[in-house]
Design a protein around this motif. Structure first.
Motif, mmCIF file in Angstrom:
data_model
loop_
_atom_site.group_PDB
_atom_site.id
_atom_site.type_symbol
_atom_site.label_atom_id
_atom_site.label_comp_id
_atom_site.label_asym_id
_atom_site.label_seq_id
_atom_site.Cartn_x
_atom_site.Cartn_y
_atom_site.Cartn_z
ATOM 1 N N GLU A 70 0.818 -1.204 0.000
ATOM 2 C CA GLU A 70 0.000 0.000 0.000
ATOM 3 C C GLU A 70 0.862 1.268 0.000
ATOM 4 O O GLU A 70 1.924 1.320 0.621
ATOM 5 C CB GLU A 70 -0.885 -0.025 1.257
ATOM 6 N N SER A 71 0.379 2.286 -0.674
ATOM 7 C CA SER A 71 1.076 3.574 -0.700
ATOM 8 C C SER A 71 1.026 4.227 0.676
ATOM 9 O O SER A 71 0.145 3.942 1.493
ATOM 10 C CB SER A 71 0.426 4.512 -1.717
ATOM 11 N N ILE A 72 1.977 5.128 0.901
ATOM 12 C CA ILE A 72 2.030 5.918 2.127
ATOM 13 C C ILE A 72 1.784 7.373 1.757
ATOM 14 O O ILE A 72 2.452 7.923 0.880
ATOM 15 C CB ILE A 72 3.394 5.770 2.835
ATOM 16 N N ASP B 254 -6.091 25.573 22.039
ATOM 17 C CA ASP B 254 -4.831 25.829 21.356
ATOM 18 C C ASP B 254 -4.823 25.124 20.006
ATOM 19 O O ASP B 254 -5.378 24.033 19.867
ATOM 20 C CB ASP B 254 -3.656 25.286 22.171
ATOM 21 N N ILE B 255 -4.193 25.775 19.035
ATOM 22 C CA ILE B 255 -4.032 25.124 17.738
ATOM 23 C C ILE B 255 -2.553 24.974 17.445
ATOM 24 O O ILE B 255 -1.711 25.705 17.975
ATOM 25 C CB ILE B 255 -4.732 25.892 16.604
ATOM 26 N N VAL B 256 -2.259 24.005 16.607
ATOM 27 C CA VAL B 256 -0.885 23.716 16.251
ATOM 28 C C VAL B 256 -0.870 23.185 14.826
ATOM 29 O O VAL B 256 -1.843 22.589 14.364
ATOM 30 C CB VAL B 256 -0.272 22.691 17.242
ATOM 31 N N ASN B 257 0.237 23.427 14.134
ATOM 32 C CA ASN B 257 0.455 22.781 12.846
ATOM 33 C C ASN B 257 1.312 21.546 13.099
ATOM 34 O O ASN B 257 2.339 21.633 13.779
ATOM 35 C CB ASN B 257 1.163 23.709 11.867
ATOM 36 N N ILE B 258 0.880 20.419 12.587
ATOM 37 C CA ILE B 258 1.640 19.176 12.691
ATOM 38 C C ILE B 258 2.315 19.003 11.337
ATOM 39 O O ILE B 258 1.649 18.716 10.341
ATOM 40 C CB ILE B 258 0.722 17.986 13.020
ATOM 41 N N PRO B 259 3.644 19.197 11.274
ATOM 42 C CA PRO B 259 4.292 19.261 9.967
ATOM 43 C C PRO B 259 4.369 17.951 9.202
ATOM 44 O O PRO B 259 4.387 17.962 7.976
ATOM 45 C CB PRO B 259 5.694 19.779 10.269
ATOM 46 N N PHE B 260 4.402 16.798 9.902
ATOM 47 C CA PHE B 260 4.627 15.545 9.172
ATOM 48 C C PHE B 260 3.965 14.369 9.882
ATOM 49 O O PHE B 260 4.230 14.117 11.057
ATOM 50 C CB PHE B 260 6.129 15.272 9.059
ATOM 51 N N VAL B 261 3.108 13.671 9.152
ATOM 52 C CA VAL B 261 2.489 12.438 9.630
ATOM 53 C C VAL B 261 2.431 11.471 8.449
ATOM 54 O O VAL B 261 1.777 11.766 7.443
ATOM 55 C CB VAL B 261 1.058 12.666 10.169
ATOM 56 N N PRO B 262 3.097 10.316 8.533
ATOM 57 C CA PRO B 262 2.990 9.315 7.470
ATOM 58 C C PRO B 262 1.830 8.356 7.766
ATOM 59 O O PRO B 262 1.716 7.820 8.863
ATOM 60 C CB PRO B 262 4.333 8.590 7.549
ATOM 61 N N MET B 263 0.947 8.158 6.789
ATOM 62 C CA MET B 263 -0.231 7.302 6.964
ATOM 63 C C MET B 263 -0.349 6.331 5.799
ATOM 64 O O MET B 263 -0.019 6.681 4.663
ATOM 65 C CB MET B 263 -1.513 8.141 6.981
ATOM 66 N N GLN C 224 12.563 13.868 4.978
ATOM 67 C CA GLN C 224 13.912 13.351 4.735
ATOM 68 C C GLN C 224 14.368 12.471 5.895
ATOM 69 O O GLN C 224 14.887 11.378 5.679
ATOM 70 C CB GLN C 224 14.898 14.511 4.522
ATOM 71 N N ALA C 225 14.175 12.925 7.121
ATOM 72 C CA ALA C 225 14.574 12.129 8.296
ATOM 73 C C ALA C 225 13.805 10.816 8.347
ATOM 74 O O ALA C 225 14.378 9.758 8.623
ATOM 75 C CB ALA C 225 14.340 12.937 9.575
ATOM 76 N N TRP C 226 12.524 10.852 8.058
ATOM 77 C CA TRP C 226 11.686 9.644 8.066
ATOM 78 C C TRP C 226 12.136 8.666 6.983
ATOM 79 O O TRP C 226 12.248 7.463 7.224
ATOM 80 C CB TRP C 226 10.227 10.056 7.868
ATOM 81 N N SER C 227 12.418 9.175 5.793
ATOM 82 C CA SER C 227 12.751 8.296 4.666
ATOM 83 C C SER C 227 14.128 7.660 4.799
ATOM 84 O O SER C 227 14.393 6.639 4.165
ATOM 85 C CB SER C 227 12.638 9.044 3.342
ATOM 86 N N THR C 228 14.977 8.225 5.632
ATOM 87 C CA THR C 228 16.316 7.653 5.821
ATOM 88 C C THR C 228 16.479 6.971 7.180
ATOM 89 O O THR C 228 17.577 6.541 7.515
ATOM 90 C CB THR C 228 17.399 8.742 5.663
ATOM 91 N N ASP C 229 15.411 6.852 7.933
ATOM 92 C CA ASP C 229 15.453 6.203 9.247
ATOM 93 C C ASP C 229 15.816 4.727 9.079
ATOM 94 O O ASP C 229 15.182 4.010 8.299
ATOM 95 C CB ASP C 229 14.101 6.336 9.948
ATOM 96 N N VAL D 13 4.706 3.926 9.767
ATOM 97 C CA VAL D 13 3.506 4.531 9.199
ATOM 98 C C VAL D 13 2.310 4.275 10.117
ATOM 99 O O VAL D 13 2.208 3.223 10.729
ATOM 100 C CB VAL D 13 3.249 3.975 7.772
ATOM 101 N N PHE D 14 1.420 5.258 10.203
ATOM 102 C CA PHE D 14 0.176 5.085 10.940
ATOM 103 C C PHE D 14 -0.814 4.342 10.042
ATOM 104 O O PHE D 14 -0.936 4.658 8.855
ATOM 105 C CB PHE D 14 -0.426 6.439 11.339
ATOM 106 N N THR D 15 -1.520 3.394 10.623
ATOM 107 C CA THR D 15 -2.524 2.631 9.883
ATOM 108 C C THR D 15 -3.930 2.886 10.417
ATOM 109 O O THR D 15 -4.866 2.169 10.079
ATOM 110 C CB THR D 15 -2.216 1.125 9.953
ATOM 111 N N VAL D 16 -4.061 3.904 11.247
ATOM 112 C CA VAL D 16 -5.353 4.284 11.828
ATOM 113 C C VAL D 16 -5.685 5.699 11.369
ATOM 114 O O VAL D 16 -4.791 6.484 11.056
ATOM 115 C CB VAL D 16 -5.327 4.211 13.378
ATOM 116 N N PRO D 17 -6.972 6.054 11.342
ATOM 117 C CA PRO D 17 -7.348 7.397 10.894
ATOM 118 C C PRO D 17 -6.912 8.494 11.871
ATOM 119 O O PRO D 17 -6.719 8.233 13.054
ATOM 120 C CB PRO D 17 -8.875 7.349 10.817
ATOM 121 N N PHE D 18 -6.773 9.696 11.350
ATOM 122 C CA PHE D 18 -6.496 10.875 12.154
ATOM 123 C C PHE D 18 -7.827 11.536 12.459
ATOM 124 O O PHE D 18 -8.597 11.847 11.550
ATOM 125 C CB PHE D 18 -5.575 11.847 11.406
ATOM 126 N N LEU D 19 -8.108 11.748 13.741
ATOM 127 C CA LEU D 19 -9.393 12.320 14.159
ATOM 128 C C LEU D 19 -9.221 13.674 14.839
ATOM 129 O O LEU D 19 -10.088 14.106 15.586
ATOM 130 C CB LEU D 19 -10.116 11.336 15.091
#
Length: 131
Positions: free
Chosen positions: A34-36, A54-63, A91-96, A102-108
């Protein structure tokens, strides 16, 4: 649904955070799995247990693509920008050395809730040791 980098999506955001959006920053495709979908979440609530708004920007989540499809509700823009930190974290994730986690559950709406759901999903997949 067809997903493309740059798209902005609405999702089942918590009450009061309906303006929060998910932006696809990159899609990693494979022949044999499956694609990520690598995303940023803009204007997300900070913490599920917080009484503050409070609000925040979450810069990176792989799903996984199926988890992403279960998350989003409507395409809202064909072109949107991810936060500057997205590229560095991709870049850090792809070279880990541990592989492409990867997350396999939905973001709520809450990252801490997503992590908890992921841990529960992993625990549910583990088999009890043989007697």
């Amino acid at each position: 649904m067809s997903f493309v980098a740059g798209q902005a999506w609405a999702y089942r955001a918590p009450e009061g955070f309906e303006a929060s959006r998910i932006v696809i920053g990159a899609i990693v495709r494979f022949e044999d799995r499956e694609s990520i979908v690598c995303i940023s979440v803009l204007d997300a609530p900070r913490n599920a247990s917080s009484v503050q708004n409070d609000i925040v920007n979450i810069p990176f989540v792989p799903m996984s693509e199926s988890a992403f499809a279960a998350t989003v509700t409507a395409l809202v823009a064909d072109q949107a920008e991810v936060p500057d930190a997205f590229a560095t974290q991709l870049q850090a994730w792809s070279t880990d050395e541990r592989g492409l986690a990867v997350f396999t559950v939905p973001f709520l709406g809450y990252l801490n809730q997503m992590m908890s759901m992921q841990m529960s999903a992993i625990a549910g997949q583990q088999q009890a040791p043989a007697a």
